[in-house]
Scaffold this motif. Structure first.
Motif, PDB file in Angstrom:
ATOM      1  N   ALA A 128      88.869  28.424  49.941  1.00 66.74           N
ATOM      2  CA  ALA A 128      88.927  27.524  48.788  1.00 66.74           C
ATOM      3  C   ALA A 128      87.584  26.849  48.565  1.00 66.74           C
ATOM      4  CB  ALA A 128      90.026  26.483  48.991  1.00 66.74           C
ATOM      5  N   GLY A 129      86.846  26.569  49.635  1.00 65.61           N
ATOM      6  CA  GLY A 129      85.552  25.901  49.521  1.00 65.61           C
ATOM      7  C   GLY A 129      84.573  26.664  48.658  1.00 65.61           C
ATOM      8  N   PRO A 130      84.238  27.924  49.005  1.00 67.91           N
ATOM      9  CA  PRO A 130      83.308  28.688  48.165  1.00 67.91           C
ATOM     10  C   PRO A 130      83.822  28.895  46.742  1.00 67.91           C
ATOM     11  CG  PRO A 130      83.550  29.703  50.320  1.00 67.91           C
ATOM     12  CD  PRO A 130      84.585  28.623  50.244  1.00 67.91           C
ATOM     13  N   LEU A 131      85.139  29.105  46.575  1.00 69.29           N
ATOM     14  CA  LEU A 131      85.687  29.310  45.239  1.00 69.29           C
ATOM     15  C   LEU A 131      85.535  28.063  44.381  1.00 69.29           C
ATOM     16  CD1 LEU A 131      88.926  31.362  46.039  1.00 69.29           C
ATOM     17  CD2 LEU A 131      86.871  32.184  44.859  1.00 69.29           C
ATOM     18  N   CYS A 132      85.826  26.895  44.980  1.00 70.97           N
ATOM     19  CA  CYS A 132      85.686  25.639  44.232  1.00 70.97           C
ATOM     20  C   CYS A 132      84.232  25.372  43.865  1.00 70.97           C
ATOM     21  CB  CYS A 132      86.264  24.480  45.040  1.00 70.97           C
ATOM     22  SG  CYS A 132      88.071  24.472  45.145  1.00 70.97           S
ATOM     23  N   ILE A 133      83.323  25.620  44.803  1.00 70.56           N
ATOM     24  CA  ILE A 133      81.896  25.414  44.514  1.00 70.56           C
ATOM     25  C   ILE A 133      81.449  26.355  43.400  1.00 70.56           C
ATOM     26  CG2 ILE A 133      79.561  25.660  45.452  1.00 70.56           C
ATOM     27  CD1 ILE A 133      80.660  24.687  48.122  1.00 70.56           C
ATOM     28  N   SER A 134      81.920  27.602  43.479  1.00 71.69           N
ATOM     29  CA  SER A 134      81.590  28.559  42.427  1.00 71.69           C
ATOM     30  C   SER A 134      82.108  28.080  41.079  1.00 71.69           C
ATOM     31  CB  SER A 134      82.193  29.923  42.775  1.00 71.69           C
ATOM     32  OG  SER A 134      82.004  30.842  41.718  1.00 71.69           O
ATOM     33  N   GLY A 135      83.348  27.553  41.081  1.00 72.88           N
ATOM     34  CA  GLY A 135      83.917  27.036  39.838  1.00 72.88           C
ATOM     35  C   GLY A 135      83.156  25.848  39.299  1.00 72.88           C
ATOM     36  N   ILE A 136      82.757  24.945  40.202  1.00 69.36           N
ATOM     37  CA  ILE A 136      82.001  23.763  39.778  1.00 69.36           C
ATOM     38  C   ILE A 136      80.675  24.173  39.161  1.00 69.36           C
ATOM     39  CG2 ILE A 136      80.763  21.722  40.632  1.00 69.36           C
ATOM     40  CD1 ILE A 136      83.039  21.413  42.710  1.00 69.36           C
ATOM     41  N   VAL A 137      79.947  25.074  39.850  1.00 75.11           N
ATOM     42  CA  VAL A 137      78.657  25.533  39.336  1.00 75.11           C
ATOM     43  C   VAL A 137      78.830  26.215  37.981  1.00 75.11           C
ATOM     44  CG1 VAL A 137      76.741  27.136  39.755  1.00 75.11           C
ATOM     45  CG2 VAL A 137      77.625  25.727  41.618  1.00 75.11           C
ATOM     46  N   HIS A 138      79.891  26.994  37.879  1.00 77.20           N
ATOM     47  CA  HIS A 138      80.133  27.720  36.631  1.00 77.20           C
ATOM     48  C   HIS A 138      80.448  26.787  35.468  1.00 77.20           C
ATOM     49  CE1 HIS A 138      81.428  30.951  33.993  1.00 77.20           C
ATOM     50  NE2 HIS A 138      82.588  30.324  33.807  1.00 77.20           N
ATOM     51  N   PHE A 142     100.014  18.410  26.216  1.00 72.27           N
ATOM     52  CA  PHE A 142     100.211  19.243  27.401  1.00 72.27           C
ATOM     53  C   PHE A 142      99.027  20.180  27.581  1.00 72.27           C
ATOM     54  CE2 PHE A 142     104.463  18.023  26.120  1.00 72.27           C
ATOM     55  CZ  PHE A 142     105.082  17.733  27.333  1.00 72.27           C
ATOM     56  N   ILE A 143      98.480  20.195  28.804  1.00 69.95           N
ATOM     57  CA  ILE A 143      97.374  21.112  29.090  1.00 69.95           C
ATOM     58  C   ILE A 143      97.860  22.244  29.987  1.00 69.95           C
ATOM     59  CG2 ILE A 143      95.591  19.340  28.855  1.00 69.95           C
ATOM     60  CD1 ILE A 143      95.412  19.349  31.939  1.00 69.95           C
ATOM     61  N   SER A 144      97.170  23.360  29.947  1.00 68.84           N
ATOM     62  CA  SER A 144      97.519  24.507  30.794  1.00 68.84           C
ATOM     63  C   SER A 144      96.801  24.417  32.139  1.00 68.84           C
ATOM     64  CB  SER A 144      97.120  25.806  30.079  1.00 68.84           C
ATOM     65  OG  SER A 144      95.708  25.856  29.938  1.00 68.84           O
ATOM     66  N   SER A 145      97.166  25.290  33.056  1.00 75.20           N
ATOM     67  CA  SER A 145      96.519  25.335  34.379  1.00 75.20           C
ATOM     68  C   SER A 145      95.055  25.694  34.253  1.00 75.20           C
ATOM     69  CB  SER A 145      97.229  26.354  35.283  1.00 75.20           C
ATOM     70  OG  SER A 145      98.581  26.024  35.435  1.00 75.20           O
ATOM     71  N   GLU A 146      94.732  26.595  33.310  1.00 73.62           N
ATOM     72  CA  GLU A 146      93.339  27.000  33.120  1.00 73.62           C
ATOM     73  C   GLU A 146      92.485  25.817  32.686  1.00 73.62           C
ATOM     74  OE1 GLU A 146      95.909  28.527  31.908  1.00 73.62           O
ATOM     75  OE2 GLU A 146      95.909  30.560  32.752  1.00 73.62           O
ATOM     76  N   GLU A 147      93.024  25.033  31.745  1.00 75.47           N
ATOM     77  CA  GLU A 147      92.272  23.856  31.286  1.00 75.47           C
ATOM     78  C   GLU A 147      92.124  22.824  32.398  1.00 75.47           C
ATOM     79  OE1 GLU A 147      93.273  23.246  26.631  1.00 75.47           O
ATOM     80  OE2 GLU A 147      94.993  23.228  27.999  1.00 75.47           O
ATOM     81  N   PHE A 148      93.162  22.705  33.228  1.00 80.42           N
ATOM     82  CA  PHE A 148      93.123  21.746  34.348  1.00 80.42           C
ATOM     83  C   PHE A 148      92.046  22.139  35.355  1.00 80.42           C
ATOM     84  CE2 PHE A 148      94.858  20.304  38.521  1.00 80.42           C
ATOM     85  CZ  PHE A 148      94.851  18.940  38.293  1.00 80.42           C
ATOM     86  N   LEU A 149      92.008  23.422  35.686  1.00 80.48           N
ATOM     87  CA  LEU A 149      91.048  23.896  36.694  1.00 80.48           C
ATOM     88  C   LEU A 149      89.647  24.068  36.109  1.00 80.48           C
ATOM     89  CD1 LEU A 149      93.235  26.517  38.596  1.00 80.48           C
ATOM     90  CD2 LEU A 149      92.615  24.220  39.346  1.00 80.48           C
ATOM     91  N   ALA A 150      89.541  23.926  34.794  1.00 81.82           N
ATOM     92  CA  ALA A 150      88.211  24.013  34.185  1.00 81.82           C
ATOM     93  C   ALA A 150      87.438  22.716  34.334  1.00 81.82           C
ATOM     94  CB  ALA A 150      88.349  24.368  32.704  1.00 81.82           C
ATOM     95  N   ASN A 151      88.107  21.658  34.834  1.00 81.06           N
ATOM     96  CA  ASN A 151      87.450  20.372  35.013  1.00 81.06           C
ATOM     97  C   ASN A 151      86.759  20.327  36.377  1.00 81.06           C
ATOM     98  OD1 ASN A 151      87.370  17.391  35.875  1.00 81.06           O
ATOM     99  ND2 ASN A 151      87.833  17.257  33.677  1.00 81.06           N
ATOM    100  N   ALA A 152      85.470  20.076  36.394  1.00 81.43           N
ATOM    101  CA  ALA A 152      84.687  20.106  37.640  1.00 81.43           C
ATOM    102  C   ALA A 152      85.145  19.024  38.613  1.00 81.43           C
ATOM    103  CB  ALA A 152      83.205  19.934  37.323  1.00 81.43           C
ATOM    104  N   TYR A 153      85.533  17.847  38.094  1.00 82.10           N
ATOM    105  CA  TYR A 153      86.009  16.775  38.975  1.00 82.10           C
ATOM    106  C   TYR A 153      87.321  17.155  39.662  1.00 82.10           C
ATOM    107  CZ  TYR A 153      82.484  13.707  36.954  1.00 82.10           C
ATOM    108  OH  TYR A 153      81.295  13.136  36.575  1.00 82.10           O
TER     109      TYR A 153
END
Length: 1481
Positions: free
Chosen positions: A315-325, A352-363
C-alpha cells in the motif's frame, strides 16, 4: 462563510422537507447522532466516577481478567468500525469540498460516532476487568439505536436509487452491518452468562495464572489493543530505569508457556506416531511431524499475520505513486458533478462521490498510507512475536526432552568419548536456539514468494515490460546468491567445527595450566591453540568474504535492476537389617563398550547393615564394580539383585523388618572417586535436595572435619562452590562429596576411594567418626573402595579384586585362613605384626587425633590467604563473572570499549571503513535525488508536449540521454562503494578478532598462577568462547547494521527537510519522544539480555553437572528432583527470553508508529507545498520514499545500539584480562649463558627464603633455610595449609620469593629465564592431568624422547602391560581428561611423564594419592633405585613413604619445625614427625 449543520443558506436542497423528513439527507444524518450522544452522556459519569466497591471479590492480577464471550471478536469489530468511520469522515469532508457548502452533517455525525466507538470499547474494557456485567445495559441500548438509525439511512439511500458506485452508500451499509454484529455480540454475552433477566448468573472463575501474583508476563491475558501495542510493558520498561531487572521482577511463566507443559505436548505428539508394534519411529521425519503437530497452529497464525503485513506493505508504494500522480499539474483539474449526482443532491440535499473521486484526493491517500503503515507494522510485529514465542516454547520442550534422554544415557557413552559434555552443551545452547530461529524465519519462507509475485505484478502495472527486464536481472543473479548462501553455510559450519576444536584445546590448556607452567610447555599448547585459531580464521576469512559479497549483492542488485530498467524504458537465508545380603551379583559379566568384558565372572554379596571393603591394585575394576551394581555398565550376562528393606515403626521403636527381593534398587548414597559438586552453596551440596536438619548437619560436618574449612570460606557454608569446586582444594572437594553421602538417610552408602585426596589425620578422623561411628550407629550398609589397607580390620566383609575378577571375598579371618599369602602381603603393606596390634594402634591414634582436632586453630579468612595454595583458591574473585556477584553493569554506552575495538583495526582499515560508509550513502542519496530530478523533468516535458500538441516529449526536443549518462555513472560508483564498504566492514571485524584473540591467549598463558587460582575456569573459558565468538561474528554484523541504519535515518531526515523545511518543526517533538523511548528501552534491553545470558549459564551448568554426576544422581534416585530443577532453570531462561522479545516488539511498534507519523506529516507537508508552492512531484515522491525508509530503519538503529552496547561488554571483559601483569619470564642470564647440562649434581641451597602468593598477602613460607646435597631424598610433611606445596612451587618461581634465594648447582634461580628454569626440573602433582591425544603426546609433548625411552618410563610406572594391550600402543588415544583410564592409572601416567624428562631434580607433590599401597610400595622402591643419583623432594601424602628418605623436613605455618634424618626424629619423644608416623599406622 458561516457554518451550519445542514450547510449554508444558499443550499436550499439541504432544508427541503417537501417529500418528508426521512427523505432529507440532513435529517437522516441528524438522526444518527442520537445514539452517540446517548452513549457519551450515559458512560462518561460512570467512567469518571468509577464503581470501586462493585469490583470482583476474587483477587486477580493487574485487572486483566478478560472473560466475556466474544471478547476478541468485539475488539476486531471495533477496530474495523473505527477505520470505516475515519473513511466516512474523510468522505464527508471531500464531498463537502466539491459543493463548498460547508455541510457539517456530512462529517460531524461520523466524528461523534468515532468518539462513541472509542468510548464503547473503553467502557466495555472497564466493565469486563471490574466484573460488573449489569452495566452492559447501556451498550446494549446503544448498539440497538445505532443499528436502527443506520439501517433507516441505508434503506432511504436504496429507495432513492443510490447504489454501489456511491462511496457513502457502501460506507453506510458497512456501518449498519458492523453495528448489527456488535449488537449480536452484546446479546450473546448477556444471554450466555445470564447477566440480565436471570436470578442466578453463571459463575466464572479467573484462570489460575491470574490468581498467581508471581505471574507477571501478561501478554496472553491482556486485551487485543494491549497485545498488539505491548501497552502492558510500559510500566515494566519504565521501572527498569529505576531498579535493575532480575528474576524476582519478571516472575514466573504462565502455565501454558512452561517447559513441562510444552514437553508434554511434544511427547504426546511424538507418541501418537507409535507403530502398531508399540515401537517409536526413528529418524528426523517423525521429529518434524511431532513438532508440526505440537507447535504448528501458532506458526500458521504467524504466517497469516506475515501475509497480511506483506500485502499491506504494498500500500505504501501505491499510495505514494497515487499522490505523485494526482498532485502533478495535469491531474489538478476538478471534474464537474454528473447529472445523477445533481439529481440526488436535489432529492436528499447531499452530493455523493464515487470511490475513484475519493481516492483521487492526495490527502485521502496520505491518511490511507498512514493507516496502512500502522496496520502493516502491527501485523508484522505480531508475526514476529508469535513465531519467537513458539520457538521459545519449542526450545523449552526440546531441552526437557534432551535432559530426559541424558538421564537414561549409559555411562559408557560418556567415558568412552561417544558423547562429551561439550556436545551436550552445544545441543542445549546452540542447536535448540537454531530451532528457535528456524521458527522465527519460517514465515519468511512462505511470505517471500508472495512478495516476489505481487511485487513483479505491481511493477509491471507501473512500468510495463521494463519491470520484467529488471525482474529478469534479479532472477539471473539468484543462482549467484544461492551459491554465495551455500558457501556462507559451509564456511559457517567449518568455522563452528574449528571453533569447537579450538575451545577444546583452550579448555585443556586452562585446566592444565599449572602443569604446563611447571613443565614449561605453555608455548607447545599455546602453539596448538594458535594453529587451530589460524584454521578458524581461514574459515572466518571465507565467511567474511562471502558475507561481504552477500551484503554487496543485497545493496547492488536493486541498483543494477533499476539501472537496467532505466536503459530499457528511459524512465525512472543434532535447521533439533537382616543376615541376607542387600545386593547379590551372580555370574556377572559387564562391559563399557562392545568389546571384551571389563568385569568377568562376578559373584559377590553385600551383607545388610555392615561395612564391606573392596580392595585391589590400580585398574583392577573396583570403581567399575560399584558402577555395575548401580546399573551404569552394560550387563552382558548374569543377574544383579537388590533387596529392599521395609521398616515398620511403632513410636520410636523398631518393631519389625521385612526383606523383599526386588530387582529395582532404591536410593543409594554414592560418593564418586572424582568428587562431583553442584554449582551452588556448600550447605546445599551437602544436604543435596534434603531438608536441613541442623543437628544432623553439624554431626556430618564434624565427622568430615569441614568446620575449620567452612570458617575460612568468604560466606561460610553459604559460599558458592561452583565451577566444579574450583575455589576448593582436592581434599575439601572430596570431603564435601563424602559429607553428602553421610547426610542422606539411605540404607545403602557407596564410597569410592574417599581417602585418596586426604592426609592421614583427615582420613583417620573420617573413618572413625564418619564411617565407623555415624554410619554404623545408623545400621547402614556401607561399601567402601579403598587403598588404605590399615582399615581392613574394621571391615565386616572384604572383596579383593584382581584384573577385573573377584580374587576372594569374606571376612578378614576367612581370608587369613583361605588366602594366607594375600593376607601376609596385606600385613606387610600395613606394617603390622598381628591383627590385635593393628586394632590397638588405630584406637590409640584415633584418640590422639581427636585431641588434636579440638586444638585445631580456627583460621580467619585473612590468615588463610597466606596458607597453602589449596586455601588460596577460596579467595573471592573480583572478576565481574564471579559466581557470588550479579553480572550487571548499568552504565552508559561503553565508548572506551568501542574505541578499543576500532583501534585494533589499524590505521588503514579504520579510515577506509568510515569514509566508505559516508561516501556510499552520499551516492545512494545522489542516485535517488537524480532519479527524482529526472522524473520531474519528464512530467514537465509531458505537460509542455500536451500544450504544444506534440505526440510525445521527444518530439518537443526532450532527451533522456544526459540524464541516463549521469544516472549510470552514479549507479556504477554506488555499486563499487557497496563492495568496498562490505569488504571494509568484514575485514575490520576479522583484523580485530585476530588481534584481540592473539593478545588474549598470550597474556593468559604468561599470567601468574594467582589469576587462575582466584578466577573461576568458566569465566576464563567464556572469554575464549562466547566473548570471542561475539567479536568474531556478531560485532561486525551489528556495526555494519548500526552504521547503515543510522546513516539511512540521517540521510532520510535530511532529504525530507530539504523537500519540506516545515517538517523540521514536527521533527523536534518526535525526536524527543524517540530519545526517551530509546533511553528507557536500552536500559531494559541490556538488563534483559544479561538476564537471559545469566539464566542460561545455570541451565548449561545444570546439564554439565548432570552429565558429570549422572552416576551419583541415579545412585541416589534423584532423577525427578533434578528434572524439577531443570524445569525451573529452563523456565527462568525462557521467561527472560520472552520478556526480551516483548521488549523488542514494544520498541519496534513504537518506532514504527513514530515512523508512520513521520510519513503522514511529510506527506501532508509535501502535498500542501506542492499544491500552493508548486513543488515538483518528483521531489514529493523522493521525500515520501525516504519517509517510508525512516519507519523501516528507525527501530533498527535503536535495536542495534542496544545490541552493540551489550556486545561491547565482550571487548571490555577481554580488555580487562589484557591488563593482567604477566610473569617475569626474562632473567639476568640469557638461555645461552646457562650450561647445557644444568643442573648436573642437583645440589639445592635455600637461604632465608620467604615467599608469598601476592604482594598484598602475608608470607606462606618464612625465613626457610635448608641444604640438600646432590642425590639426597628429602621428605616434606606437615598439616594441610602448612606450606608444603608452596615449598615445592618455590623451586619453579610460581610464588613470589620476596626475600632470600634458592641456589641450584651454584646458580641463583632468580637470575634464570623462567622457561629455562622450569624446563630443567621435573614435578609430579597430586591431581593427575591428561590431555586428549596419543599416549606418546601425553608423555612427551616436545617429541624429544625415543620409543625405548617412553617404554622404559611406562615400565617404571607399572603401565607397560596396560599400554601394550591397547590398540596402537604408544599411539593409542587418550580421551578428554583421560576418562578412558582409571584415576590411579592417570596418576601413573603422570609419574611416567616425569620419568621421561630425567632431570637431576624431581619433586613429588603427593603424587601417589590415588594409587593402592602395593603399587605405591613398588614405585617408592623404583624412585629410590632409578633415581639413586638424583635429588628427589617428596611431599608426603602417606608419612610412611618418606621413612626411607635421607632427610625429613616438617613444616608448620610456613616455618621449618623439624629438619633431620627420619630415624633421629623418630627417637625423639616430642617429635611432631614421630606423631605423624604413629597416626599413619
Amino acid at each position: 462563510m458561516s457554518l451550519a449543520f445542514c450547510g449554508s443558506e444558499n443550499n436550499s436542497a439541504a432544508y427541503n422537507v417537501d417529500h418528508g423528513v426521512l427523505n432529507n439527507g440532513c435529517f437522516l444524518d441528524a438522526l444518527t447522532v442520537v445514539p452517540h450522544v446517548f452513549l457519551l452522556f450515559i458512560t462518561f459519569p460512570i467512567l469518571f466516577v468509577g464503581w470501586g466497591s462493585q469490583s470482583s471479590k476474587v483477587h486477580i492480577h493487574h485487572s486483566t481478567w478478560l472473560h466475556f464471550p466474544g471478547h476478541n471478536l468485539r475488539w476486531i469489530l471495533t477496530f474495523i468500525l473505527l477505520f470505516v468511520l475515519v473513511c466516512e469522515i474523510a468522505e464527508g469532508i471531500v464531498s463537502d469540498g466539491f459543493t463548498q457548502s460547508h455541510n457539517l452533517h456530512l462529517y460531524m455525525p461520523a466524528g461523534l460516532a468515532f468518539m462513541a466507538a472509542i468510548t464503547s470499547i473503553v467502557y466495555y474494557h472497564n466493565i469486563e476487568t471490574s466484573n460488573f456485567p449489569k452495566l452492559l445495559t447501556a451498550l446494549l441500548i446503544y448498539w440497538i439505536l445505532a443499528f436502527v438509525t443506520k439501517t433507516i439511512k441505508f434503506a432511504k439511500y436504496t429507495e432513492h436509487g443510490v447504489g454501489l458506485r456511491q462511496l457513502r452508500f457502501c460506507i453506510t451499509g458497512l456501518l449498519s452491518l458492523l453495528y448489527g454484529l456488535l449488537l449480536a455480540v452484546e446479546i450473546n454475552v448477556i444471554l450466555g452468562r445470564r447477566y440480565m433477566c436471570f436470578a442466578h448468573p453463571t459463575e466464572v472463575k479467573p484462570p489460575e495464572d491470574l490468581q498467581d501474583l508471581g505471574v507477571r508476563f501478561l501478554q496472553p491475558f491482556v486485551n487485543l489493543l494491549s497485545k498488539s501495542t505491548y501497552w502492558w510493558m510500559n510500566t515494566f520498561i519504565t521501572s527498569a530505569h529505576r531498579r535493575p531487572i532480575d528474576l524476582k521482577i519478571i516472575g514466573r511463566l504462565p502455565i501454558a508457556m512452561r517447559a513441562l507443559t510444552n514437553y508434554l505436548h511434544l511427547r504426546e505428539a511424538f507418541e501418537a506416531q507409535r507403530k502398531p508394534q508399540g515401537a517409536l519411529p526413528h529418524g528426523p521425519k517423525p521429529i518434524w511431524r511431532a513438532l508440526r503437530q505440537a507447535f504448528g497452529r501458532p506458526l500458521i497464525l504467524s504466517i497469516t499475520f506475515r501475509f497480511m503485513a506483506d500485502l499491506l506493505g504494498f500500500a505504501g508504494p501505491l499510495c505514494i505513486s497515487g499522490i505523485v500522480h494526482h498532485i502533478s499539474k495535469e491531474n489538478r483539474t476538478i471534474q464537474p458533478p454528473t447529472f445523477f449526482q445533481i439529481l440526488n443532491m436535489r432529492l436528499l440535499g447531499i452530493y455523493f462521490i464515487s470511490s475513484e473521486e475519493f481516492l483521487a484526493n492526495a490527502y485521502v491517500l496520505a491518511v490511507l498510507l498512514f493507516s496502512a503503515l500502522l496496520l502493516q507494522r502491527t501485523f508484522l510485529q505480531a508475526s514476529y512475536y508469535v513465531a519467537i514465542e513458539t520457538g521459545i516454547n519449542l526450545r523449552g520442550a526440546i531441552q526437557t526432552k534432551i535432559y530426559n534422554k541424558i538421564m537414561r544415557l549409559c555411562t559408557s557413552n560418556m567415558s568412552m568419548g561417544e558423547m562429551t559434555v561439550g556436545q551436550i552443551c552445544n545441543l542445549v545452547a546452540i542447536d535448540t536456539n537454531q530451532l528457535t530461529w528456524f521458527f522465527f524465519l519460517c514465515p519468511n519462507l512462505w511470505a517471500m514468494p508472495v512478495q516476489i509475485v505481487v511485487g513483479v505484478i505491481l511493477l509491471y502495472y507501473l512500468l510495463g515490460i521494463s519491470a520484467l527486464i529488471g525482474a529478469t536481472v534479479i532472477a539471473v543473479l539468484a543462482p549467484v546468491q544461492y551459491f554465495v548462501a551455500t558457501k556462507l553455510s559451509q564456511a559457517q559450519k567449518s568455522t563452528l567445527e574449528y571453533s569447537s576444536e579450538r575451545l577444546k584445546k583452550t579448555n585443556e590448556l586452562l585446566r592444565g595450566i599449572k602443569l604446563l607452567k611447571l613443565y614449561a610447555w605453555e608455548h607447545i599448547f599455546c602453539q596448538n591453540v594458535e594453529e587451530m585459531r589460524d584454521k578458524e580464521l581461514t574459515s572466518l576469512k571465507a565467511f567474511a568474504l562471502y558475507t561481504s559479497i552477500s551484503i554487496f549483492m543485497n545493496a547492488a542488485i536493486p541498483i543494477a535492476a533499476v539501472l537496467t530498467v532505466s536503459f530499457t524504458a528511459n524512465s525512472p537465508a543434532r535447521i533439533f537389617q537382616s543376615s541376607l545380603p542387600v545386593l547379590t551379583i551372580t555370574s556377572g559379566y559387564f562391559t563399557w563398550t562392545d568389546g571384551p568384558p571389563t568385569l568377568a565372572n562376578i559373584d559377590i554379596k553385600i551383607p545388610f547393615g555392615q561395612l564391606t571393603m573392596i580392595v585391589g591394585q590400580v585398574g583392577c575394576g573396583k570403581s567399575s564394580l560399584l558402577l555395575a551394581a548401580l546399573g551404569e555398565m552394560q550387563k552382558l550376562s548374569g543377574s544383579v539383585n537388590w533387596n529392599s528393606v521395609l521398616l515398620f515403626m511403632a513410636g520410636k521403636l523398631l518393631c519389625n523388618a521385612v526383606l523383599l527381593l526386588d530387582r529395582k534398587r532404591g536410593s543409594v548414597a554414592y560418593a564418586s572417586q572424582k568428587p562431583w559438586l553442584l554449582n551452588t552453596t556448600l550447605v546445599e551440596n551437602i544436604t543435596f535436595e534434603m531438608p536441613l536438619i541442623k543437628q544432623r548437619y553439624k554431626t556430618v560436618i564434624e565427622a568430615c572435619s569441614l568446620q575449620p574449612d567452612i570458617d575460612i570460606l568468604p560466606q561460610g557454608d553459604q559460599t558458592e562452590i561452583g565451577d566444579r569446586g574450583i575455589i576448593l582444594s582436592g581434599g575439601q572437594r572430596q570431603r564435601i562429596s563424602v559429607a553428602r553421602a553421610l547426610y542422606q538417610t539411605t540404607n545403602v552408602v557407596f564410597l569410592d576411594d574417599p581417602f585418596s585426596a586426604l592426609d592421614i589425620h583427615l582420613s583417620d578422623h573420617l573413618m572413625q567418626e564418619g564411617i565407623l561411628k555415624l554410619l554404623r550407629e545408623e545400621k547402614r550398609t556401607v561399601v567402601l573402595v579403598t587403598h588404605k589397607l590399615q582399615y581392613l580390620p574394621h571391615a565386616d566383609w572384604i572383596i579383593a579384586m584382581k584384573d577385573g575378577t573377584i580374587q576372594t571375598e569374606g571376612t578378614l579371618k576367612d581370608i587369613q585362613n583361605t588366602e594366607p599369602e594375600l593376607f601376609e602381603q596385606w600385613k606387610t603393606l600395613m606394617h603390622r605384626q598381628d591383627q590385635e596390634f593393628e586394632k590397638e594402634m588405630v584406637a590409640e591414634s584415633m584418640s590422639t587425633l581427636e585431641r588434636k582436632n579440638l586444638r585445631r586453630t580456627m583460621y580467619s579468612r585473612e590468615a588463610l590467604k597466606t596458607e597453602d595454595e589449596d586455601e588460596e583458591e577460596s579467595v573471592e574473585s573480583e572478576d565481574e563473572d564471579n559466581l557470588s556477584q550479579v553480572m550487571r553493569h548499568r552504565t552508559t554506552i561503553p565508548w572506551r570499549s568501542c574505541g578499543t575495538y576500532l583501534s585494533s583495526a589499524g590505521l588503514i582499515l579504520l579510515p577506509l571503513l568510515l569514509l566508505s560508509q559516508l561516501f556510499k550513502h552520499s551516492f545512494m542519496v545522489a542516485i535517488d535525488y537524480w532519479l527524482a530530478h529526472w522524473t520531474s523533468h519528464v512530467i514537465a516535458a509531458k505537460i509542455e508536449a500536451t500544450g504544444r500538441n506534440c505526440t510525445s516529449a521527444q518530439e518537443c526536443g526532450f532527451s533522456h540521454s544526459s540524464y541516463l549518462l549521469v544516472f549510470s555513472v552514479l549507479c556504477c560508483l554506488g555499486i563499487i562503494l557497496c563492495l568496498v564498504t562490505s569488504v571494509a566492514v568484514e575485514w575490520t571485524g576479522l583484523r580485530v578478532a585476530k588481534e584481540l584473540h592473539r593478545s588474549l591467549l598470550s597474556n593468559i598463558v604468561l599470567a601468574p598462577m594467582r589469576l587462575f587460582e582466584t578466577t573461576p575456569l568458566g569465566s576464563l573459558l567464556n572469554r575464549f568462547s562466547s566473548d570471542t565468538n561475539t567479536i568474531d561474528q556478531h560485532i561486525p554484523a551489528t556495526l555494519e547494521c548500526l552504521s547503515r541504519s543510522t546513516l539511512l535515518c540521517v540521510s532520510a531526515m535530511g532529504v525530507i527537510s530539504y523537500v519540506t523545511p516545515v517538517f523540521l518543526i514536527a521533527l523536534f517533538p518526535l525526536a524527543i519522544i524517540c530519545y526517551f523511548i530509546q533511553k528507557y528501552f536500552r536500559v531494559a534491553s541490556k538488563d534483559l539480555q544479561q538476564l537471559e545470558d545469566t539464566t542460561q549459564l545455570p541451565l548449561l551448568a545444570h546439564f554439565s553437572e548432570t552429565v558429570e554426576g549422572l552416576t551419583t544422581i541415579r545412585a541416589f534416585r534423584y532423577e525427578d528432583r533434578f528434572r524439577k530443577r531443570l524445569l525451573e532453570f529452563t523456565d527462568a531462561n525462557n521467561i527472560a527470553s520472552l520478556f526480551l522479545t516483548a521488549a523488542n516488539r514494544w520498541l519496534e511498534v513504537r518506532m514504527e508508529y513514530i515512523g508512520a507519523c513521520i510519513v503522514l506529516i511529510a506527506a501532508v507537508a509535501s502535498i500542501t507545498n506542492s499544491l500552493y508552492n508548486h513543488l515538483s512531484s518528483g521531489l514529493v515522491g523522493l521525500g515520501l520514499t525516504y519517509a517510508l525508509m525512516v519507519s523501516n530503519y528507525l527501530n533498527w538503529m535503536v535495536r542495534n545500539l542496544a545490541d552493540m552496547e551489550v556486545q561491547l561488554g565482550s571487548v571490555k571483559r577481554i580488555n580487562g584480562l589484557l591488563k593482567t601483569e604477566p610473569e617475569s619470564y626474562e632473567g639476568l642470564l640469557t638461555a645461552s649463558q646457562v650450561p647445557d647440562g644444568w643442573p648436573q649434581q642437583g645440589e639445592i641451597q635455600i637461604q632465608n627464603l620467604s615467599v608469598r602468593y601476592d604482594s598484598t598477602l602475608k608470607p606462606v613460607l618464612k625465613h626457610v633455610n635448608a641444604h640438600i646435597n646432590p642425590g639426597e631424598k628429602i621428605g616434606i610433611c606437615g598439616r594441610t595449609g602448612s606450606g608444603k606445596s608452596s615449598f615445592s612451587l618455590a623451586f619453579f618461581r610460581m610464588v613470589d620469593a620476596f626475600e632470600g634465594r634458592i641456589i641450584i648447582d651454584g646458580i641463583d634461580i632468580a637470575k634464570l629465564p623462567l622457561q629455562t628454569l622450569r624446563s630443567r626440573l621435573s614435578i609430579i602433582l597430586q591431581d593427575p592431568i591428561l590431555f586428549s591425544g596419543t599416549i606418546r603426546f601425553n608423555l612427551d609433548p616436545e617429541m624429544k624422547a625415543t620409543d625405548s625411552m617412553l617404554w622404559e618410563a611406562l615400565e617404571i610406572a607399572q603401565l607397560k602391560p596396560v599400554v601394550k594391550t591397547l590398540p596402537g600402543g604408544l599411539d593409542a588415544m587418550v580421551t578428554e581428561g583421560g576418562e578412558n583410564f582409571s584415576q590411579g592409572q592417570r596418576q601413573l601416567f603422570c609419574l611416567a611423564r616425569a620419568f621421561v624428562r630425567k632431570s637431576s631434580i624431581l619433586i613429588m607433590d603427593e603424587a601417589t594419592a590415588s594409587i593402592d599401597m602395593a603399587t605405591e610400595s613398588i614405585l617408592q622402591k623404583v624412585v629410590m633405585t632409578a633415581f639413586a643419583d638424583r635429588t628427589v623432594v617428596i611431599i608426603a601424602h602417606r608419612v610412611h613413604t618418606i621413612l626411607n628418605a635421607d632427610l625429613v623436613i616438617v613444616i608448620k605455618r610456613g616455618l621449618i619445625l623439624e629438619y633431620d634424618k627420619p630415624e633421629v626424629l623418630l627417637e625423639r619423644e616430642d617429635s611432631v614427625f614421630a606423631s605423624f608416623v604413629q597416626a599413619d599406622k
